[in-house]
Write a protein that holds these residues in place. Structure first.
Motif, PDB file in Angstrom:
ATOM      1  N   GLY A  12      25.880  14.367 -21.985  1.00 37.70           N
ATOM      2  CA  GLY A  12      25.740  14.667 -20.566  1.00 37.70           C
ATOM      3  C   GLY A  12      26.171  13.525 -19.664  1.00 37.70           C
ATOM      4  O   GLY A  12      26.785  13.757 -18.613  1.00 37.70           O
ATOM      5  N   TYR A  13      25.849  12.292 -20.048  1.00 38.40           N
ATOM      6  CA  TYR A  13      26.132  11.156 -19.164  1.00 38.40           C
ATOM      7  C   TYR A  13      27.570  10.664 -19.293  1.00 38.40           C
ATOM      8  O   TYR A  13      28.231  10.394 -18.290  1.00 38.40           O
ATOM      9  CB  TYR A  13      25.171  10.008 -19.465  1.00 38.40           C
ATOM     10  N   GLU A  45      20.983  15.407 -13.406  1.00 42.17           N
ATOM     11  CA  GLU A  45      20.417  14.149 -12.910  1.00 42.17           C
ATOM     12  C   GLU A  45      21.464  13.092 -12.587  1.00 42.17           C
ATOM     13  O   GLU A  45      21.263  12.277 -11.681  1.00 42.17           O
ATOM     14  CB  GLU A  45      19.446  13.573 -13.953  1.00 42.17           C
ATOM     15  N   LYS A  46      22.577  13.079 -13.321  1.00 40.74           N
ATOM     16  CA  LYS A  46      23.471  11.925 -13.220  1.00 40.74           C
ATOM     17  C   LYS A  46      24.214  11.852 -11.885  1.00 40.74           C
ATOM     18  O   LYS A  46      24.786  10.817 -11.553  1.00 40.74           O
ATOM     19  CB  LYS A  46      24.482  11.938 -14.368  1.00 40.74           C
ATOM     20  N   GLY A  47      24.207  12.928 -11.110  1.00 40.10           N
ATOM     21  CA  GLY A  47      24.852  12.879  -9.806  1.00 40.10           C
ATOM     22  C   GLY A  47      23.922  12.484  -8.673  1.00 40.10           C
ATOM     23  O   GLY A  47      24.335  12.468  -7.513  1.00 40.10           O
ATOM     24  N   LYS A  48      22.679  12.144  -8.991  1.00 38.83           N
ATOM     25  CA  LYS A  48      21.707  11.812  -7.951  1.00 38.83           C
ATOM     26  C   LYS A  48      21.832  10.353  -7.511  1.00 38.83           C
ATOM     27  O   LYS A  48      22.443   9.535  -8.199  1.00 38.83           O
ATOM     28  CB  LYS A  48      20.291  12.115  -8.439  1.00 38.83           C
ATOM     29  N   GLU A  49      21.188  10.056  -6.376  1.00 35.21           N
ATOM     30  CA  GLU A  49      21.365   8.757  -5.747  1.00 35.21           C
ATOM     31  C   GLU A  49      20.858   7.602  -6.591  1.00 35.21           C
ATOM     32  O   GLU A  49      21.458   6.525  -6.618  1.00 35.21           O
ATOM     33  CB  GLU A  49      20.655   8.728  -4.385  1.00 35.21           C
ATOM     34  N   TYR A  50      19.753   7.794  -7.315  1.00 34.29           N
ATOM     35  CA  TYR A  50      19.210   6.666  -8.078  1.00 34.29           C
ATOM     36  C   TYR A  50      20.141   6.250  -9.217  1.00 34.29           C
ATOM     37  O   TYR A  50      20.173   5.073  -9.601  1.00 34.29           O
ATOM     38  CB  TYR A  50      17.816   7.000  -8.603  1.00 34.29           C
ATOM     39  N   VAL A  51      20.909   7.203  -9.754  1.00 34.58           N
ATOM     40  CA  VAL A  51      21.874   6.857 -10.789  1.00 34.58           C
ATOM     41  C   VAL A  51      23.046   6.087 -10.172  1.00 34.58           C
ATOM     42  O   VAL A  51      23.516   5.093 -10.745  1.00 34.58           O
ATOM     43  CB  VAL A  51      22.369   8.127 -11.503  1.00 34.58           C
ATOM     44  N   ASP A  52      23.508   6.534  -9.015  1.00 35.48           N
ATOM     45  CA  ASP A  52      24.578   5.794  -8.327  1.00 35.48           C
ATOM     46  C   ASP A  52      24.119   4.382  -7.965  1.00 35.48           C
ATOM     47  O   ASP A  52      24.885   3.420  -8.092  1.00 35.48           O
ATOM     48  CB  ASP A  52      25.000   6.547  -7.062  1.00 35.48           C
ATOM     49  N   GLY A  78      25.207  -2.693 -11.272  1.00 33.11           N
ATOM     50  CA  GLY A  78      25.888  -3.236 -12.446  1.00 33.11           C
ATOM     51  C   GLY A  78      25.162  -3.015 -13.751  1.00 33.11           C
ATOM     52  O   GLY A  78      25.479  -3.678 -14.752  1.00 33.11           O
ATOM     53  N   LEU A  79      24.210  -2.095 -13.784  1.00 24.52           N
ATOM     54  CA  LEU A  79      23.487  -1.832 -15.025  1.00 24.52           C
ATOM     55  C   LEU A  79      24.401  -1.126 -16.026  1.00 24.52           C
ATOM     56  O   LEU A  79      25.259  -0.329 -15.651  1.00 24.52           O
ATOM     57  CB  LEU A  79      22.252  -0.963 -14.748  1.00 24.52           C
ATOM     58  N   ARG A  80      24.175  -1.421 -17.295  1.00 26.13           N
ATOM     59  CA  ARG A  80      24.986  -0.807 -18.337  1.00 26.13           C
ATOM     60  C   ARG A  80      24.619   0.660 -18.508  1.00 26.13           C
ATOM     61  O   ARG A  80      23.503   1.078 -18.201  1.00 26.13           O
ATOM     62  CB  ARG A  80      24.793  -1.548 -19.655  1.00 26.13           C
ATOM     63  N   SER A  81      25.577   1.420 -19.044  1.00 26.16           N
ATOM     64  CA  SER A  81      25.348   2.857 -19.226  1.00 26.16           C
ATOM     65  C   SER A  81      24.155   3.128 -20.134  1.00 26.16           C
ATOM     66  O   SER A  81      23.368   4.052 -19.893  1.00 26.16           O
ATOM     67  CB  SER A  81      26.606   3.511 -19.808  1.00 26.16           C
ATOM     68  N   LYS A  82      24.019   2.317 -21.181  1.00 29.13           N
ATOM     69  CA  LYS A  82      22.906   2.514 -22.112  1.00 29.13           C
ATOM     70  C   LYS A  82      21.568   2.359 -21.400  1.00 29.13           C
ATOM     71  O   LYS A  82      20.647   3.155 -21.600  1.00 29.13           O
ATOM     72  CB  LYS A  82      23.017   1.522 -23.266  1.00 29.13           C
ATOM     73  N   ILE A 105      20.989   2.704 -18.149  1.00 32.73           N
ATOM     74  CA  ILE A 105      20.824   3.796 -17.177  1.00 32.73           C
ATOM     75  C   ILE A 105      20.367   5.070 -17.889  1.00 32.73           C
ATOM     76  O   ILE A 105      19.468   5.780 -17.422  1.00 32.73           O
ATOM     77  CB  ILE A 105      22.138   4.039 -16.412  1.00 32.73           C
ATOM     78  N   MET A 106      20.969   5.349 -19.051  1.00 34.86           N
ATOM     79  CA  MET A 106      20.632   6.582 -19.772  1.00 34.86           C
ATOM     80  C   MET A 106      19.182   6.582 -20.230  1.00 34.86           C
ATOM     81  O   MET A 106      18.455   7.559 -20.029  1.00 34.86           O
ATOM     82  CB  MET A 106      21.566   6.759 -20.974  1.00 34.86           C
ATOM     83  N   PHE A 107      18.756   5.478 -20.857  1.00 35.48           N
ATOM     84  CA  PHE A 107      17.450   5.475 -21.504  1.00 35.48           C
ATOM     85  C   PHE A 107      16.310   5.016 -20.594  1.00 35.48           C
ATOM     86  O   PHE A 107      15.160   5.391 -20.820  1.00 35.48           O
ATOM     87  CB  PHE A 107      17.482   4.597 -22.761  1.00 35.48           C
ATOM     88  N   ARG A 108      16.615   4.222 -19.566  1.00 30.71           N
ATOM     89  CA  ARG A 108      15.552   3.714 -18.702  1.00 30.71           C
ATOM     90  C   ARG A 108      15.416   4.480 -17.396  1.00 30.71           C
ATOM     91  O   ARG A 108      14.361   4.438 -16.761  1.00 30.71           O
ATOM     92  CB  ARG A 108      15.808   2.233 -18.380  1.00 30.71           C
ATOM     93  N   HIS A 109      16.467   5.172 -16.979  1.00 27.76           N
ATOM     94  CA  HIS A 109      16.435   5.850 -15.684  1.00 27.76           C
ATOM     95  C   HIS A 109      16.603   7.370 -15.807  1.00 27.76           C
ATOM     96  O   HIS A 109      15.847   8.130 -15.201  1.00 27.76           O
ATOM     97  CB  HIS A 109      17.527   5.278 -14.770  1.00 27.76           C
ATOM     98  N   VAL A 110      17.597   7.812 -16.579  1.00 25.97           N
ATOM     99  CA  VAL A 110      17.854   9.247 -16.675  1.00 25.97           C
ATOM    100  C   VAL A 110      16.863   9.926 -17.621  1.00 25.97           C
ATOM    101  O   VAL A 110      16.307  10.984 -17.301  1.00 25.97           O
ATOM    102  CB  VAL A 110      19.305   9.511 -17.133  1.00 25.97           C
ATOM    103  N   LEU A 111      16.619   9.323 -18.783  1.00 24.56           N
ATOM    104  CA  LEU A 111      15.750   9.953 -19.782  1.00 24.56           C
ATOM    105  C   LEU A 111      14.349  10.274 -19.254  1.00 24.56           C
ATOM    106  O   LEU A 111      13.852  11.380 -19.497  1.00 24.56           O
ATOM    107  CB  LEU A 111      15.653   9.067 -21.024  1.00 24.56           C
ATOM    108  N   PRO A 112      13.666   9.361 -18.539  1.00 19.60           N
ATOM    109  CA  PRO A 112      12.318   9.712 -18.042  1.00 19.60           C
ATOM    110  C   PRO A 112      12.294  10.951 -17.152  1.00 19.60           C
ATOM    111  O   PRO A 112      11.267  11.630 -17.071  1.00 19.60           O
ATOM    112  CB  PRO A 112      11.898   8.456 -17.260  1.00 19.60           C
ATOM    113  N   ASN A 113      13.405  11.261 -16.494  1.00 23.63           N
ATOM    114  CA  ASN A 113      13.448  12.424 -15.617  1.00 23.63           C
ATOM    115  C   ASN A 113      13.839  13.707 -16.362  1.00 23.63           C
ATOM    116  O   ASN A 113      13.958  14.772 -15.731  1.00 23.63           O
ATOM    117  CB  ASN A 113      14.442  12.175 -14.477  1.00 23.63           C
ATOM    118  N   THR A 114      14.045  13.595 -17.667  1.00 22.13           N
ATOM    119  CA  THR A 114      14.345  14.787 -18.470  1.00 22.13           C
ATOM    120  C   THR A 114      13.230  15.072 -19.478  1.00 22.13           C
ATOM    121  O   THR A 114      13.407  15.896 -20.380  1.00 22.13           O
ATOM    122  CB  THR A 114      15.668  14.597 -19.240  1.00 22.13           C
TER     123      THR A 114
END
Length: 313
Positions: free
Chosen positions: A125-126, A198-205, A211-215, A217-226
């Motif tokens: 997804g990401y 989720e990935k198009g939302k403001e907190y991901v941008d 400058g956070l790495r994709s890994k 962002i995926m596990f610390r920011h996107v995953l909790p919201n899924t």
């Protein structure tokens, strides 16, 4: 002069104020199902304390006491409240131990499914593009193979290379691997759909701009919201894993009779229904139905609570 500070509420206080706890207090079905499920889990894992005999200890098995009926039928022995099986084992004891085995396989398989499915779903997804196409085609291929087919292939390969004794000795691990590898696409598809939303939302941008790495962002920011759909699908998958284990054991591809699960208990007594020893199959079958039904009803409640548009409490 002292200044008053507002103390942040604890996690327990936040949970008590949550919609989940509010709806649970109002739903008698969910309360009953959770109580039944917890009772079965505690009884299963306390089997060494609750069981009158150890069904794995051959010294405690009396073959002369085989096929004794439960206590409410004439000819019963008060020593065996639910009767005995064809080998003379106490049915109450082997149900407790067998339920523990089924639960271990169910939870173990779901943990493996979640590890694989959540990881692949997040990546698909990401990252998108070729990664998404490859992982989703891999999921499509996996879905084309049933759990039974995977069990037959894995069982045949393991027995041919390492022998049937090895398969029987590590039957729990083998069933966890078989069911886990066969069912991970359910998680992957669910998580992928949530990540795409989720990935198009403001907190991901904002995380990308920082400058956070994709890994991360995926596990610390996107995953909790899924997590909400993950919790819902986990309840369903636990029930499915227990049913899959029972089906495989019934077909002779699961647990051996020396270390029974609920499925192998049902299979072991199936041949004795015609002779009148129906309790060997029907009582473990009833326990399996109650266990799976309580999990499924809890999953239905959790699905409705996690989606307020479906909630009717």
């Amino acid at each position: 002069m002292t200044m008053k500070t507002n103390k942040a509420p604890s996690r327990l206080e936040r949970f008590r104020d949550s919609f989940v706890w509010y709806s649970f207090k109002r739903d008698r079905t969910a309360q009953l199902c959770l109580a039944v499920f917890l009772c079965l889990v505690m009884a299963a894992f306390a089997a060494p304390l609750l069981a009158p005999t150890d069904p794995y200890d051959l010294r405690q098995i009396d073959i002369m006491a085989s096929e004794l009926p439960p206590f409410w039928i004439d000819g019963a022995d008060e020593q065996y409240s639910l009767g005995t099986d064809a080998q003379g084992r106490d049915l109450w004891s082997i149900i407790l131990y067998g339920t523990r085995v089924s639960l271990l396989i169910g939870f173990g398989a779901v943990i493996l499914q979640a590890l694989l499915g959540v990881t692949f779903g997040l990546m698909a997804g990401y990252l998108g593009g070729r990664v998404d196409a490859f992982l989703m085609r891999l999921a499509d291929i996996q879905l084309s193979f049933s759990t039974l087919m995977v069990a037959i292939v894995v069982g045949a390969v393991v027995k041919a290379t390492l022998g049937g004794a090895f398969y029987s000795q590590y039957a729990v691990l083998m069933l966890v691997l078989i069911i886990g590898l066969a069912e991970w696409p359910q998680y992957a598809r669910t998580v992928r759909a949530s990540v795409l939303a989720e990935k198009g939302k403001e907190y991901v941008d904002a995380a990308r701009v920082m400058g956070l790495r994709s890994k991360r962002i995926m596990f610390r920011h996107v995953l909790p919201n899924t997590l909400s759909p993950i919790f819902v699908i986990s309840t369903v998958q636990i029930a499915n894993a227990i049913i899959s284990e029972a089906a495989l054991s019934f077909l002779g591809l699961g647990m051996p009779e020396t270390h029974p699960s609920l499925g192998s208990l049902i299979k072991a007594g199936f041949d004795y229904i015609q002779s009148g020893s129906w309790w060997i199959t029907l009582i473990p079958g009833a326990v399996l139905v109650v266990l799976v039904l309580s999990i499924n009803l809890l999953g239905d409640w959790l699905r409705d609570v996690m989606n307020p548009r479906l909630y009717k409490g």
